[in-house]
Motif scaffolding. Sequence first.
Motif, PDB file in Angstrom:
ATOM      1  N   LEU A 131     -42.755  18.426  10.418  1.00  9.55           N
ATOM      2  CA  LEU A 131     -42.682  19.995  10.262  1.00  9.55           C
ATOM      3  C   LEU A 131     -41.840  20.185  11.406  1.00  9.55           C
ATOM      4  O   LEU A 131     -42.910  19.765  12.482  1.00  9.55           O
ATOM      5  N   ILE A 132     -40.933  20.790  11.923  1.00 11.71           N
ATOM      6  CA  ILE A 132     -39.873  21.177  13.648  1.00 11.71           C
ATOM      7  C   ILE A 132     -41.298  22.931  12.950  1.00 11.71           C
ATOM      8  O   ILE A 132     -41.410  23.974  12.263  1.00 11.71           O
ATOM      9  N   LEU A 133     -41.832  22.788  14.849  1.00  9.90           N
ATOM     10  CA  LEU A 133     -42.858  23.995  15.244  1.00  9.90           C
ATOM     11  C   LEU A 133     -41.411  24.598  16.152  1.00  9.90           C
ATOM     12  O   LEU A 133     -42.067  23.805  17.420  1.00  9.90           O
ATOM     13  N   PHE A 134     -41.259  26.003  16.776  1.00 10.29           N
ATOM     14  CA  PHE A 134     -40.404  25.691  17.190  1.00 10.29           C
ATOM     15  C   PHE A 134     -40.820  27.389  17.866  1.00 10.29           C
ATOM     16  O   PHE A 134     -40.017  28.077  17.712  1.00 10.29           O
ATOM     17  N   THR A 135     -41.472  27.885  18.756  1.00  8.94           N
ATOM     18  CA  THR A 135     -41.905  28.841  19.473  1.00  8.94           C
ATOM     19  C   THR A 135     -42.388  28.966  20.419  1.00  8.94           C
ATOM     20  O   THR A 135     -42.455  27.539  21.572  1.00  8.94           O
ATOM     21  N   TYR A 136     -43.144  29.878  21.630  1.00 12.67           N
ATOM     22  CA  TYR A 136     -43.305  29.326  22.700  1.00 12.67           C
ATOM     23  C   TYR A 136     -44.913  29.179  23.011  1.00 12.67           C
ATOM     24  O   TYR A 136     -46.518  29.452  21.473  1.00 12.67           O
ATOM     25  N   LEU A 137     -44.998  27.763  23.034  1.00  9.38           N
ATOM     26  CA  LEU A 137     -46.657  27.181  23.473  1.00  9.38           C
ATOM     27  C   LEU A 137     -47.623  27.274  23.991  1.00  9.38           C
ATOM     28  O   LEU A 137     -49.438  27.279  23.688  1.00  9.38           O
ATOM     29  N   HIS A 138     -47.189  26.901  24.797  1.00  8.37           N
ATOM     30  CA  HIS A 138     -48.296  26.908  26.416  1.00  8.37           C
ATOM     31  C   HIS A 138     -49.492  26.380  26.249  1.00  8.37           C
ATOM     32  O   HIS A 138     -50.566  26.549  26.239  1.00  8.37           O
ATOM     33  N   LEU A 139     -48.981  24.900  25.398  1.00 12.69           N
ATOM     34  CA  LEU A 139     -50.096  24.143  24.930  1.00 12.69           C
ATOM     35  C   LEU A 139     -51.325  23.631  26.658  1.00 12.69           C
ATOM     36  O   LEU A 139     -52.658  23.206  26.117  1.00 12.69           O
ATOM     37  N   ALA A 140     -51.171  24.225  27.841  1.00  9.42           N
ATOM     38  CA  ALA A 140     -51.563  22.981  28.924  1.00  9.42           C
ATOM     39  C   ALA A 140     -53.090  23.452  28.422  1.00  9.42           C
ATOM     40  O   ALA A 140     -54.429  22.578  28.843  1.00  9.42           O
TER      41      ALA A 140
END
Length: 364
Positions: free
Chosen positions: A89-98
């Motif tokens: 699944l492609i997830l295209f969004t602001y993620l700010h994973l840090a």
Amino acid sequence: MIIGVPKEIKDNENRVGLTPAGVSAYKQAGHRVLVETQAGTGSGFSDDDFSAAGAEILGSAKEVWQQAEMICKVKEPLPAEYGFFRENLILFTYLHLAPERELTEQLCAKKVVAIAYETIQTDDGSLPLLMPMSEVAGRMSVQIGAQFLEKPHGGKGVLLGGVPGVTPANVVIVGGGIVGTNAAKMAVGLGAQVTILDINANRLRELDDLFQGRLRTLMSNQYNIAQAVKEADLLIGAVLIPGSRAPKLVTEEMVKSMSPGSVIVDVAIDQGGSIETVDRITTHSEPTYVKHGVVHYAVANMPGAVPRTSTIALSNVTIPYGLQLANKGYRAAIAQNRALARGVNVLNGHVVYEAVATSLNLPY
Ligand code: NAD
């Protein structure tokens, strides 16, 4: 490809991942777009607006996530959405994973292709999917400052532009990047006396050219900041040192030197703030506090107050990249576009963006 647009579920998030114009662009390129009912309400887009542009309206987030091959969102998924993750699944969004260990681990475990708006970066180092939010915040900072300078809002009762026969207000902007330049445009447009400080002499040259004598540029150093702040009716913090906490350029002593009822808008609060007396993040519902007689505004998600403008601005810049992903498939799109490739944070079950891996102490 089938594109899915679920309704945002984060508290007070009124933006949506795609506008009707965006739906139309995907449709014209031969894709299907599924939009969760009411997804656009907070941004002023009805289900009918989306249908008219060619979207299929679905009744639940579950249906959208399950049927879509690419999800276009605004904010990072919340735990209620983790169950929808699946391989490829492609997830295209602001993620700010840090700072988001659990989300990162879920994306890896489910082998989602996670592409973060905030790390899409062109070869010249600019961040095209962050830029519109800086433009919005920069422009808002002056309109907010003008409002809080009014007496009923706690300010000293000064009109930014003055009137004939009365001097205009002094607006001091520390940092002349995207936020600072957009703040300056608004302040100059309203007729204020504007001073902008930056540490980069070339940037000051560009600003001097751009504004053709309608503002004052000053090299950013402690002496010049102290002089400018003392005279400021409205002080705007707009510095950024990429990847670092904002430097505390305006000291408490400098704030004490401001006249009562002056206003500080510290846009750099999302990086810790650039003004010593900005010691807390404020919210849209309680946006200000007073310290040393000066009104302080430090909202970290300023664009959230203007979701319609922000949604359209965001959609304008995400669509070209989203279309490449949809038209070519993610593998070819990433291989052919370096900016897009830098946006990939999780692929094949691994974190592939170094700064995220380092901050979460995960293999890279
Ligand atoms: P930018 O990189 O375009 O500009 C930053 C500017 O600061 C640069 O011109 C740089 O030379 C200058 N600078 C660095 N050190 C300085 C110093 N010591 N003195 C003076 N200037 C200095 O960044 P931007 O997009 O304008 O963003 C500015 C800040 O606003 C960032 O912290 C960003 O995250 C924040 N922001 C906040 C919100 C919000 O809602 N609060 C929204 C968007 C952006």
